[in-house]
Write a protein that holds these residues in place. Structure first.
Motif, PDB file in Angstrom:
ATOM      1  N   VAL A  16       0.863  -1.181   0.000  1.00  0.00           N
ATOM      2  CA  VAL A  16       0.000   0.000   0.000  1.00  0.00           C
ATOM      3  C   VAL A  16       0.899   1.229   0.000  1.00  0.00           C
ATOM      4  CG1 VAL A  16      -1.822   1.279   1.185  1.00  0.00           C
ATOM      5  CG2 VAL A  16      -1.797  -1.232   1.281  1.00  0.00           C
ATOM      6  N   ASP A  17       1.011   1.852  -1.141  1.00  0.00           N
ATOM      7  CA  ASP A  17       1.837   3.059  -1.270  1.00  0.00           C
ATOM      8  C   ASP A  17       3.248   2.846  -0.729  1.00  0.00           C
ATOM      9  OD1 ASP A  17      -0.303   4.441  -2.414  1.00  0.00           O
ATOM     10  OD2 ASP A  17      -1.053   5.075  -0.453  1.00  0.00           O
ATOM     11  N   GLY A  18       3.823   1.702  -1.067  1.00  0.00           N
ATOM     12  CA  GLY A  18       5.192   1.413  -0.661  1.00  0.00           C
ATOM     13  C   GLY A  18       5.344   0.819   0.723  1.00  0.00           C
ATOM     14  N   VAL A  19       4.263   0.625   1.450  1.00  0.00           N
ATOM     15  CA  VAL A  19       4.303   0.018   2.780  1.00  0.00           C
ATOM     16  C   VAL A  19       3.737  -1.402   2.677  1.00  0.00           C
ATOM     17  CG1 VAL A  19       3.582   0.186   5.187  1.00  0.00           C
ATOM     18  CG2 VAL A  19       4.000   2.272   3.863  1.00  0.00           C
ATOM     19  N   ARG A  20       4.523  -2.379   3.097  1.00  0.00           N
ATOM     20  CA  ARG A  20       4.101  -3.779   3.018  1.00  0.00           C
ATOM     21  C   ARG A  20       3.240  -4.091   4.234  1.00  0.00           C
ATOM     22  NH1 ARG A  20       6.913  -9.134   3.729  1.00  0.00           N
ATOM     23  NH2 ARG A  20       6.203 -10.479   2.005  1.00  0.00           N
ATOM     24  N   ILE A  21       1.966  -4.350   3.974  1.00  0.00           N
ATOM     25  CA  ILE A  21       0.991  -4.587   5.036  1.00  0.00           C
ATOM     26  C   ILE A  21       0.679  -6.078   5.117  1.00  0.00           C
ATOM     27  CG2 ILE A  21      -1.385  -4.166   5.795  1.00  0.00           C
ATOM     28  CD1 ILE A  21       0.491  -1.804   6.220  1.00  0.00           C
ATOM     29  N   PHE A  22       0.829  -6.606   6.329  1.00  0.00           N
ATOM     30  CA  PHE A  22       0.475  -7.999   6.603  1.00  0.00           C
ATOM     31  C   PHE A  22      -1.000  -8.084   6.984  1.00  0.00           C
ATOM     32  CE2 PHE A  22      -0.354 -11.249   9.811  1.00  0.00           C
ATOM     33  CZ  PHE A  22       0.102 -12.399   9.183  1.00  0.00           C
ATOM     34  N   TYR A  23      -1.648  -9.172   6.562  1.00  0.00           N
ATOM     35  CA  TYR A  23      -3.026  -9.379   7.002  1.00  0.00           C
ATOM     36  C   TYR A  23      -3.371 -10.852   7.032  1.00  0.00           C
ATOM     37  CZ  TYR A  23      -4.412  -9.889   2.035  1.00  0.00           C
ATOM     38  OH  TYR A  23      -4.546 -10.296   0.725  1.00  0.00           O
ATOM     39  N   ARG A  24      -4.344 -11.171   7.857  1.00  0.00           N
ATOM     40  CA  ARG A  24      -4.916 -12.513   7.962  1.00  0.00           C
ATOM     41  C   ARG A  24      -6.286 -12.483   7.307  1.00  0.00           C
ATOM     42  NH1 ARG A  24      -2.037 -14.592  12.681  1.00  0.00           N
ATOM     43  NH2 ARG A  24      -0.865 -12.826  13.519  1.00  0.00           N
ATOM     44  N   GLU A  25      -6.586 -13.520   6.566  1.00  0.00           N
ATOM     45  CA  GLU A  25      -7.885 -13.587   5.892  1.00  0.00           C
ATOM     46  C   GLU A  25      -8.410 -15.006   5.950  1.00  0.00           C
ATOM     47  OE1 GLU A  25      -9.976 -12.634   1.553  1.00  0.00           O
ATOM     48  OE2 GLU A  25      -7.817 -12.332   1.811  1.00  0.00           O
ATOM     49  N   SER A  26      -9.604 -15.161   6.505  1.00  0.00           N
ATOM     50  CA  SER A  26     -10.194 -16.490   6.544  1.00  0.00           C
ATOM     51  C   SER A  26     -10.704 -16.861   5.159  1.00  0.00           C
ATOM     52  CB  SER A  26     -11.343 -16.530   7.561  1.00  0.00           C
ATOM     53  OG  SER A  26     -12.455 -15.780   7.114  1.00  0.00           O
ATOM     54  N   LEU A  27     -10.779 -18.162   4.935  1.00  0.00           N
ATOM     55  CA  LEU A  27     -11.234 -18.701   3.655  1.00  0.00           C
ATOM     56  C   LEU A  27     -12.544 -19.444   3.902  1.00  0.00           C
ATOM     57  CD1 LEU A  27      -7.772 -20.061   2.448  1.00  0.00           C
ATOM     58  CD2 LEU A  27      -8.800 -17.810   2.010  1.00  0.00           C
ATOM     59  N   PRO A  28     -13.653 -18.713   3.856  1.00  0.00           N
ATOM     60  CA  PRO A  28     -14.944 -19.316   4.224  1.00  0.00           C
ATOM     61  C   PRO A  28     -15.356 -20.415   3.263  1.00  0.00           C
ATOM     62  CG  PRO A  28     -15.255 -17.114   3.328  1.00  0.00           C
ATOM     63  CD  PRO A  28     -13.784 -17.293   3.488  1.00  0.00           C
ATOM     64  N   GLU A  29     -16.199 -21.282   3.770  1.00  0.00           N
ATOM     65  CA  GLU A  29     -16.643 -22.440   3.005  1.00  0.00           C
ATOM     66  C   GLU A  29     -17.896 -22.162   2.191  1.00  0.00           C
ATOM     67  OE1 GLU A  29     -17.109 -25.397   5.990  1.00  0.00           O
ATOM     68  OE2 GLU A  29     -14.963 -25.480   6.493  1.00  0.00           O
ATOM     69  N   ILE A  30     -18.459 -20.957   2.324  1.00  0.00           N
ATOM     70  CA  ILE A  30     -19.648 -20.604   1.560  1.00  0.00           C
ATOM     71  C   ILE A  30     -19.317 -19.444   0.628  1.00  0.00           C
ATOM     72  CG2 ILE A  30     -21.237 -21.401   3.349  1.00  0.00           C
ATOM     73  CD1 ILE A  30     -21.614 -18.525   4.207  1.00  0.00           C
ATOM     74  N   PRO A  31     -19.877 -19.451  -0.593  1.00  0.00           N
ATOM     75  CA  PRO A  31     -19.592 -18.369  -1.538  1.00  0.00           C
ATOM     76  C   PRO A  31     -20.231 -17.058  -1.089  1.00  0.00           C
ATOM     77  CG  PRO A  31     -21.278 -19.820  -2.430  1.00  0.00           C
ATOM     78  CD  PRO A  31     -20.783 -20.472  -1.162  1.00  0.00           C
ATOM     79  N   ASP A  32     -19.590 -15.957  -1.467  1.00  0.00           N
ATOM     80  CA  ASP A  32     -20.123 -14.621  -1.171  1.00  0.00           C
ATOM     81  C   ASP A  32     -20.414 -14.438   0.324  1.00  0.00           C
ATOM     82  OD1 ASP A  32     -20.075 -13.944  -3.927  1.00  0.00           O
ATOM     83  OD2 ASP A  32     -21.975 -14.998  -4.204  1.00  0.00           O
ATOM     84  N   ALA A  33     -19.530 -14.943   1.154  1.00  0.00           N
ATOM     85  CA  ALA A  33     -19.715 -14.818   2.600  1.00  0.00           C
ATOM     86  C   ALA A  33     -19.623 -13.357   3.025  1.00  0.00           C
ATOM     87  CB  ALA A  33     -18.648 -15.630   3.322  1.00  0.00           C
ATOM     88  N   PRO A  34     -20.405 -12.940   4.019  1.00  0.00           N
ATOM     89  CA  PRO A  34     -20.293 -11.572   4.531  1.00  0.00           C
ATOM     90  C   PRO A  34     -18.865 -11.264   4.971  1.00  0.00           C
ATOM     91  CG  PRO A  34     -22.236 -12.653   5.436  1.00  0.00           C
ATOM     92  CD  PRO A  34     -21.448 -13.715   4.718  1.00  0.00           C
ATOM     93  N   VAL A  35     -18.449 -10.020   4.753  1.00  0.00           N
ATOM     94  CA  VAL A  35     -17.085  -9.591   5.062  1.00  0.00           C
ATOM     95  C   VAL A  35     -17.078  -8.814   6.376  1.00  0.00           C
ATOM     96  CG1 VAL A  35     -15.107  -8.229   4.296  1.00  0.00           C
ATOM     97  CG2 VAL A  35     -16.482  -9.499   2.616  1.00  0.00           C
ATOM     98  N   LEU A  36     -16.128  -9.174   7.247  1.00  0.00           N
ATOM     99  CA  LEU A  36     -15.924  -8.453   8.502  1.00  0.00           C
ATOM    100  C   LEU A  36     -14.477  -7.979   8.534  1.00  0.00           C
ATOM    101  CD1 LEU A  36     -16.901  -7.560  11.321  1.00  0.00           C
ATOM    102  CD2 LEU A  36     -16.202  -9.809  12.186  1.00  0.00           C
ATOM    103  N   LEU A  37     -14.285  -6.654   8.530  1.00  0.00           N
ATOM    104  CA  LEU A  37     -12.961  -6.058   8.621  1.00  0.00           C
ATOM    105  C   LEU A  37     -12.645  -5.822  10.090  1.00  0.00           C
ATOM    106  CD1 LEU A  37     -10.471  -4.783   7.196  1.00  0.00           C
ATOM    107  CD2 LEU A  37     -11.713  -2.599   7.281  1.00  0.00           C
TER     108      LEU A  37
END
Length: 302
Positions: A16-37
């Motif tokens: 992001v603009d030259g800053v390397r951002i780490f993140y965790r992201e779950s891989l849900p088992e249902i398509p189009d799962a609601p997103v929680l940031l």
């Protein structure tokens, strides 16, 4: 009883603009799962949400980034010491705004805790169309939600004698541990991994000045409380408020204050402290799941 397996979780980086951002992201088992940031607090990082992601991530897409200077993300040199990055809450929000855009998120529920509240409310003001709902956990937006200790700390200024030492004292292991154990019903239920990992990151080279700069910038959040409250009244997002009542920084009145501007919000107060998920996950996770389902179904309005 069927075996409850933890969610699959990917551990990624994005520039992001030259800053390397780490993140965790779950891989849900249902398509189009609601997103929680999930926006983390001080002195933590996305790891504070590991157990919540394990529990809910198979059903919902949970995304938890580390801010610049926190966790596994880059630590660009602070502008205050001749570098290029401003460790202010505006600066953190700038990067999180770019993070959301890089991931292509355009509608999500936002979970704000501690530092996550000033970062998240800045995002909400800039992009109200992004916010499908709001989960607030000990994330303050009202002056009555500041304890005496918090108000005194926020009043510190760089030129004041002893001010920087007071901030540095907050970055020590006893203080970090106290934030996890303080106000809890049973300290034996608090795993030591959280404060140990937080302290590991705090003690790495180059990490202290960013935290000092952010501490002295916290007053900018209090000054913007009226803007955030106006946004809440105007947009009236569906909201779930879960709060540890014995938080040494943000006590229970801060939770009830939200009801002035969000009278339809769902409020739950628990007998715990600042990091309420640490010993309150069993009670809080089902509330989050029900809230996300309600937002997805449109039963919460907005």
């Amino acid at each position: 009883m069927p075996l409850a397996l933890p969610a699959r979780t990917a551990h990624r980086h994005v520039d992001v603009d030259g800053v390397r951002i780490f993140y965790r992201e779950s891989l849900p088992e249902i398509p189009d799962a609601p997103v929680l940031l999930l926006l983390h607090g001080f002195p933590s990082a996305s790891h504070q949400y590991r157990r919540l992601i394990d529990v809910l991530g198979a059903r919902y897409r949970l995304i938890a980034p580390d801010y610049p200077g926190f966790g596994h993300s880059d630590v660009p040199e602070p502008a205050s010491t001749g570098g290029t990055f401003d460790y202010t809450f505006d600066g953190l929000a700038d990067v999180m705004e770019g993070f959301v855009q890089r991931l292509g998120l355009d509608r999500f529920v936002m979970y704000v805790f501690d530092f996550g509240a000033p970062v998240g409310f800045r995002l909400a003001l800039r992009h109200p169309e992004w916010i499908a709902g709001l989960i607030v956990q000990n994330g303050n937006a009202y002056e009555e939600g500041l304890s005496r200790e918090a108000a005194e700390f926020i009043s510190l200024r760089p030129h004041m004698e002893g001010a920087e030492k007071a901030v540095r004292d907050l970055l020590t292991l006893p203080s970090t541990r106290a934030q996890y154990e303080g106000g809890t019903r049973d300290p034996e239920m608090i795993a030591p991994d959280g404060w140990t990992l937080d302290q590991h990151f705090l003690d790495l080279p180059g990490r202290t000045r960013p935290q000092i700069d952010l501490a002295f910038d916290y007053i900018s959040n209090v000054e913007r409380y009226p803007e955030w409250q106006e946004w809440l009244r105007e947009h009236a997002p569906p909201a779930l408020i879960v709060w540890g009542r014995d938080d040494v920084f943000f006590p229970e009145p801060g939770a009830h204050a939200y009801l002035r501007d969000l009278p339809d919000a769902e409020l739950h107060v628990f007998d715990t402290g600042h990091f309420a998920l640490e010993d309150g996950l069993r009670e809080i996770a089902p509330l989050i799941a029900a809230f996300l389902d309600g937002v997805a179904a449109g039963s919460h309005g907005a």
